[in-house]
Design an enzyme around this catalytic site. Structure first.
Site, PDB file in Angstrom:
ATOM      1  N   LYS A  76      -1.991 -11.955  16.362  1.00  0.00           N
ATOM      2  CA  LYS A  76      -1.533 -12.026  14.974  1.00  0.00           C
ATOM      3  C   LYS A  76      -1.689 -10.644  14.351  1.00  0.00           C
ATOM      4  O   LYS A  76      -2.784 -10.095  14.312  1.00  0.00           O
ATOM      5  CB  LYS A  76      -2.352 -13.054  14.196  1.00  0.00           C
ATOM      6  CG  LYS A  76      -1.741 -13.421  12.856  1.00  0.00           C
ATOM      7  CD  LYS A  76      -0.391 -14.088  13.064  1.00  0.00           C
ATOM      8  CE  LYS A  76      -0.215 -15.342  12.264  1.00  0.00           C
ATOM      9  NZ  LYS A  76       1.046 -16.034  12.567  1.00  0.00           N
ATOM     10  N   THR A 100      -1.381 -17.835  17.445  1.00  0.00           N
ATOM     11  CA  THR A 100      -1.662 -16.726  16.532  1.00  0.00           C
ATOM     12  C   THR A 100      -2.035 -17.247  15.146  1.00  0.00           C
ATOM     13  O   THR A 100      -2.775 -16.584  14.415  1.00  0.00           O
ATOM     14  CB  THR A 100      -0.469 -15.762  16.435  1.00  0.00           C
ATOM     15  OG1 THR A 100       0.646 -16.427  15.848  1.00  0.00           O
ATOM     16  CG2 THR A 100      -0.084 -15.232  17.810  1.00  0.00           C
ATOM     17  N   ASP A 101      -1.557 -18.434  14.779  1.00  0.00           N
ATOM     18  CA  ASP A 101      -1.959 -19.018  13.502  1.00  0.00           C
ATOM     19  C   ASP A 101      -3.458 -19.306  13.490  1.00  0.00           C
ATOM     20  O   ASP A 101      -4.122 -19.136  12.460  1.00  0.00           O
ATOM     21  CB  ASP A 101      -1.169 -20.303  13.255  1.00  0.00           C
ATOM     22  CG  ASP A 101      -1.363 -20.839  11.850  1.00  0.00           C
ATOM     23  OD1 ASP A 101      -0.930 -20.171  10.888  1.00  0.00           O
ATOM     24  OD2 ASP A 101      -1.977 -21.923  11.718  1.00  0.00           O
ATOM     25  N   PHE A 112       0.847  32.261   8.450  1.00  0.00           N
ATOM     26  CA  PHE A 112       1.534  31.882   9.688  1.00  0.00           C
ATOM     27  C   PHE A 112       2.481  33.006  10.066  1.00  0.00           C
ATOM     28  O   PHE A 112       3.527  33.200   9.442  1.00  0.00           O
ATOM     29  CB  PHE A 112       2.302  30.572   9.518  1.00  0.00           C
ATOM     30  CG  PHE A 112       2.864  30.046  10.817  1.00  0.00           C
ATOM     31  CD1 PHE A 112       2.033  29.754  11.893  1.00  0.00           C
ATOM     32  CD2 PHE A 112       4.226  29.846  10.963  1.00  0.00           C
ATOM     33  CE1 PHE A 112       2.550  29.271  13.092  1.00  0.00           C
ATOM     34  CE2 PHE A 112       4.758  29.363  12.157  1.00  0.00           C
ATOM     35  CZ  PHE A 112       3.918  29.075  13.224  1.00  0.00           C
ATOM     36  N   ARG A 127       0.422  31.273   2.027  1.00  0.00           N
ATOM     37  CA  ARG A 127       1.270  30.107   1.832  1.00  0.00           C
ATOM     38  C   ARG A 127       0.426  28.915   1.395  1.00  0.00           C
ATOM     39  O   ARG A 127      -0.796  28.894   1.565  1.00  0.00           O
ATOM     40  CB  ARG A 127       2.020  29.758   3.118  1.00  0.00           C
ATOM     41  CG  ARG A 127       1.126  29.309   4.262  1.00  0.00           C
ATOM     42  CD  ARG A 127       1.911  28.780   5.454  1.00  0.00           C
ATOM     43  NE  ARG A 127       1.013  28.310   6.523  1.00  0.00           N
ATOM     44  CZ  ARG A 127       1.397  27.626   7.583  1.00  0.00           C
ATOM     45  NH1 ARG A 127       2.679  27.337   7.754  1.00  0.00           N
ATOM     46  NH2 ARG A 127       0.535  27.222   8.501  1.00  0.00           N
ATOM     47  N   GLN A 161      -2.723  24.374  13.619  1.00  0.00           N
ATOM     48  CA  GLN A 161      -3.440  24.042  14.847  1.00  0.00           C
ATOM     49  C   GLN A 161      -4.889  24.528  14.773  1.00  0.00           C
ATOM     50  O   GLN A 161      -5.817  23.820  15.183  1.00  0.00           O
ATOM     51  CB  GLN A 161      -2.747  24.677  16.054  1.00  0.00           C
ATOM     52  CG  GLN A 161      -1.440  24.010  16.458  1.00  0.00           C
ATOM     53  CD  GLN A 161      -0.224  24.614  15.765  1.00  0.00           C
ATOM     54  OE1 GLN A 161      -0.331  25.176  14.676  1.00  0.00           O
ATOM     55  NE2 GLN A 161       0.944  24.483  16.404  1.00  0.00           N
ATOM     56  N   ASN A 212       2.739  18.881   8.584  1.00  0.00           N
ATOM     57  CA  ASN A 212       2.775  20.064   7.717  1.00  0.00           C
ATOM     58  C   ASN A 212       3.710  19.774   6.545  1.00  0.00           C
ATOM     59  O   ASN A 212       4.940  19.781   6.706  1.00  0.00           O
ATOM     60  CB  ASN A 212       3.251  21.289   8.499  1.00  0.00           C
ATOM     61  CG  ASN A 212       3.001  22.582   7.744  1.00  0.00           C
ATOM     62  OD1 ASN A 212       2.706  22.572   6.556  1.00  0.00           O
ATOM     63  ND2 ASN A 212       3.120  23.700   8.452  1.00  0.00           N
ATOM     64  N   HIS A 261       5.554  20.906   3.927  1.00  0.00           N
ATOM     65  CA  HIS A 261       6.030  22.231   3.551  1.00  0.00           C
ATOM     66  C   HIS A 261       6.230  22.349   2.037  1.00  0.00           C
ATOM     67  O   HIS A 261       6.767  21.447   1.383  1.00  0.00           O
ATOM     68  CB  HIS A 261       7.351  22.531   4.256  1.00  0.00           C
ATOM     69  CG  HIS A 261       7.263  22.451   5.751  1.00  0.00           C
ATOM     70  ND1 HIS A 261       6.518  23.328   6.497  1.00  0.00           N
ATOM     71  CD2 HIS A 261       7.832  21.599   6.638  1.00  0.00           C
ATOM     72  CE1 HIS A 261       6.628  23.023   7.777  1.00  0.00           C
ATOM     73  NE2 HIS A 261       7.420  21.973   7.891  1.00  0.00           N
TER      74      HIS A 261
END
Length: 295
Positions: free
Chosen positions: A12, A57-58, A153, A170, A222, A248, A250
């Site tokens: 479930k 699953t119930d 970077f 940045r 990284q 990332n 931006h």
């Protein structure tokens, strides 16, 4: 050609449960999404439609609600272990249980008043086998972080399609998905004490991520990822492996020249897609094998 049944599991998914603990006028709230997957001797149901080994699953959903009432919901790792052990111990055909829980945070605004705490979600993933072996991975997702400077970077590889300009200053923004594997529990419930307190472990690991992100002068996302994972392992001896996914997010400077204005790093367009996605694992080289812990 022989056709055979491969690995399989069922359960479930995404049972929402809210538990209100009433202590007089002061209430405590736990808001969780629980997903269960069971596997074991299930060949007959697939090959012959024989449901004798299948716990509906119930019933799994109902167990979540009943356990929330009978046992309460403390730390989500403990609740997940409780459920996983129950299904393995109570169902002969179930050899392995996987329980994943997301906890949705609320901030207290009064004795019984709460406001939803942003988008960050606390997570855990528990596996439990019939031999008594358990693994616990705690973590979080959608932890949104931003450094408005202290990120560069440049010096990257280029080809004929490269248009990105090198950056020496940045905005660095991300929405962290992180998981950290506990060196315990191993076999049996007594090993649970190795983690001592899942609450303290979670708070400590999260703070390590925040500290490393804020304190690292980043030459790449990284590099920041490794610094974050390393900080967790250096400060939290109960943990042995950290996995991180850092999109990332931006931020691009808006060209205000058409309006006769300069833009000295003050006005940005925050792009939601496409985005770079940086993923990595940092681990103690003496860590026990992960097994199915992350699956």
């Amino acid at each position: 050609m022989a056709v055979v049944l491969g690995p399989n599991r069922y359960g479930k998914a995404e049972t929402r449960v809210v538990r209100v603990a009433r202590e007089g006028e002061v209430h405590h709230l736990k808001d969780c999404t629980v997903s269960i997957a069971l596997s074991g001797a299930m060949e007959a149901v697939h090959l012959a439609g024989d449901n004798a080994a299948v716990l509906p699953t119930d019933s799994q959903k109902n167990t979540v609600y009943a356990f929330a009432r009978e046992h309460g919901i403390g730390e989500i790792e403990e609740f997940a272990l409780l459920l996983a052990r129950h299904f393995v111990d109570s169902q002969q055909a179930v050899h392995h249980a996987r329980v994943a829980i997301d906890e949705h945070a609320w901030v207290r605004r009064g004795p019984h008043s709460f406001v939803r705490d942003g988008t960050e979600v606390r997570t855990c993933l528990v596996h439990h086998d019939r031999d008594g072996t358990s693994s616990v991975v705690s973590g979080l997702r959608d932890l949104v972080l931003l450094n408005s400077t202290g990120s560069e970077f440049h010096g990257f590889a280029t080809d004929r399609y490269t248009t990105l300009a090198p950056a020496t200053d940045r905005v660095l923004a991300t929405a962290v998905t992180a998981g950290w594997r506990h060196a315990g529990p191993g076999t049996g419930s007594s090993a649970d004490s190795y983690a001592s307190s899942y609450a303290d472990s979670y708070t400590g690991a999260r703070e390590c991520l925040l500290e490393a992100f804020a304190g690292t002068h980043s030459l790449s996302l990284q590099q920041t990822l490794y610094a974050m994972g390393r900080r967790v392992l250096e400060r939290r001896p109960e943990l042995c492996e950290v996995r991180l996914a850092l999109p990332n997010r931006h931020h691009f400077l808006v060209d205000l020249a058409p309006f006769g204005l300069d833009n000295p790093g003050e006005v940005y367009y925050a792009a939601d897609r496409p985005y770079g996605l940086i993923e990595g694992t940092v681990l103690d080289d003496a860590a026990p094998p992960a097994g199915p812990a992350w699956d």
